[in-house]
Design a protein around this motif. Structure first.
Motif, mmCIF file in Angstrom:
data_model
loop_
_atom_site.group_PDB
_atom_site.id
_atom_site.type_symbol
_atom_site.label_atom_id
_atom_site.label_comp_id
_atom_site.label_asym_id
_atom_site.label_seq_id
_atom_site.Cartn_x
_atom_site.Cartn_y
_atom_site.Cartn_z
ATOM 1 N N TYR A 133 0.826 -1.207 0.000
ATOM 2 C CA TYR A 133 0.000 0.000 0.000
ATOM 3 C C TYR A 133 0.865 1.264 0.000
ATOM 4 C CZ TYR A 133 -4.165 2.767 0.851
ATOM 5 O OH TYR A 133 -5.192 3.662 0.720
ATOM 6 N N PHE A 144 0.808 11.451 2.294
ATOM 7 C CA PHE A 144 0.023 10.810 3.342
ATOM 8 C C PHE A 144 0.718 10.978 4.676
ATOM 9 C CE2 PHE A 144 3.011 7.661 1.820
ATOM 10 C CZ PHE A 144 3.434 7.013 2.963
ATOM 11 N N ASP A 146 1.115 8.811 8.252
ATOM 12 C CA ASP A 146 0.954 7.450 8.767
ATOM 13 C C ASP A 146 -0.291 7.291 9.636
ATOM 14 O OD1 ASP A 146 3.172 6.413 7.480
ATOM 15 O OD2 ASP A 146 4.507 6.775 9.171
ATOM 16 N N LEU A 149 -3.480 6.407 7.737
ATOM 17 C CA LEU A 149 -3.551 5.186 6.943
ATOM 18 C C LEU A 149 -4.304 4.120 7.732
ATOM 19 C CD1 LEU A 149 0.019 4.959 5.359
ATOM 20 C CD2 LEU A 149 -2.088 5.794 4.317
#
Length: 157
Positions: A133, A144, A146, A149
């Motif tokens: 991913y 992103f 972390d 996610l």
């Protein structure tokens, strides 16, 4: 769709089981994939490939421009949650994690993406879902954090 509208939109969608639990079993995964394919087709989208692992799934669709991807994924998750729970495929309550990944492809890449999706079990002998991913996010230059996610299995132990 109005006359004269032409499009070519191919999207791979990826999402995970809540808590990244290994709940999707080989004994019923094909029935799940058929059920999800039916949802996608009923929403007038074209399923090109679907496969996964016990903790996540991938599917590739040909998408009409009138489709709202987040609505489609929400419907797939909601209906498949209900289907899994009603059929008693897991002990307790099954849920998908919130969020999903969506990655677009050109027509020329479809064969490669379909092979990739259909070979998930072989692919994941070498690479974890988290590695896969994050590789997708980096490949597509998607920024992103972390903490936003999925909940990763190694972080829950």
């Amino acid at each position: 769709m109005s006359t004269g509208t032409c499009s070519q939109i191919y999207i791979q969608v990826v999402f995970a089981v809540s808590g990244r639990q290994n709940l999707i079993l080989r004994t019923w995964e094909n029935d799940l994939y058929k059920y999800i394919t039916g949802i996608v087709q009923n929403k007038e989208q074209k399923m090109l490939a679907i496969n996964g692992m016990p903790d996540h799934i991938h599917f590739l669709i040909g998408m009409r421009p009138t489709c709202c991807l987040s609505d489609l994924v929400r419907e797939v998750k909601k209906a498949s949650n209900k289907w899994i729970n009603e059929h008693g495929h897991v002990k307790g309550k099954f849920e998908w994690q919130s969020g999903f990944g969506a990655f677009s492809y050109s027509h020329s890449a479809l064969d490669k993406v379909i092979v990739y999706i259909m070979n998930q079990k072989d692919h994941h002998r070498k690479k974890t879902f988290k590695e896969e991913y994050i590789e997708f996010l980096n490949k597509y230059k998607i920024e992103f954090k972390d903490e936003y996610l999925f909940d990763w299995l190694d972080e829950l132990e």
